[in-house]
Design an enzyme around this catalytic site. Sequence first.
Site, short mmCIF file in Angstrom:
data_model
loop_
_atom_site.label_atom_id
_atom_site.label_comp_id
_atom_site.label_asym_id
_atom_site.label_seq_id
_atom_site.Cartn_x
_atom_site.Cartn_y
_atom_site.Cartn_z
N CYS A 5 -2.77 -0.06 7.38
CA CYS A 5 -1.99 1.17 7.29
C CYS A 5 -2.14 2.03 8.55
CB CYS A 5 -2.38 1.95 6.04
SG CYS A 5 -1.91 1.07 4.52
N CYS A 10 -6.54 2.23 5.60
CA CYS A 10 -7.17 0.96 5.99
C CYS A 10 -6.65 0.54 7.37
CB CYS A 10 -6.85 -0.10 4.94
SG CYS A 10 -5.13 -0.67 4.99
N HIS A 67 0.86 -1.19 0.00
CA HIS A 67 0.00 0.00 0.00
C HIS A 67 0.90 1.24 0.00
CE1 HIS A 67 -3.96 -1.79 1.75
NE2 HIS A 67 -3.37 -2.63 0.92
N GLU A 100 0.85 3.95 1.77
CA GLU A 100 1.28 4.42 3.10
C GLU A 100 2.44 3.58 3.64
OE1 GLU A 100 -3.35 4.58 3.40
OE2 GLU A 100 -1.85 3.56 2.17
#
Length: 171
Positions: free
Chosen positions: A89, A86, A56, A58
Amino acid sequence: MELLDYDQQFMKEAIQEAKKAEAVGEVPIGAVIVYQNKIIARAHNLRETTQNAVTHAELMAIQGACQVIGSWRLEETTLYVTLEPCPMCAGAILQSRIPRVVYGARDPKGGCVHSFYELLNDSRFNHECEVKEGVLAEECGQLLSGFFRALRERKKAEKLAKQTGDSNNAI
């Protein structure tokens, strides 16, 4: 320069990262981490490209920032991300001690900053973040909705082509 101006400036950089993701067929989410008013890490989603669930934007930006700072503690940084983080993260944000998070669009299906949970402001954790939501939210949201609209249209066209091709072969 006022904080709002910085927030918009750095969110525009996160949006540029999101556009890089979209250009390679990834969900358009981008992130940058800022330290002393300078970007020290930038990343975009690469989950489909890498076939790795943890790539992801992040998480990759956090990894990059840790390398730059030389510590897992990202104190005195701000994370800018185009979509509400999410649970994975949000957990990484807490673990890396990022004190401030700025995000664009809410994620009604998986966001864990405001939508489902408020993980970054849960006093039961040993770290909490200052959170600012909605910076350039419309632009961030349009990137995502446009991406998913095009994806649905492409899948619909592929399905129709397959059905048409199958029926032609049956004749």
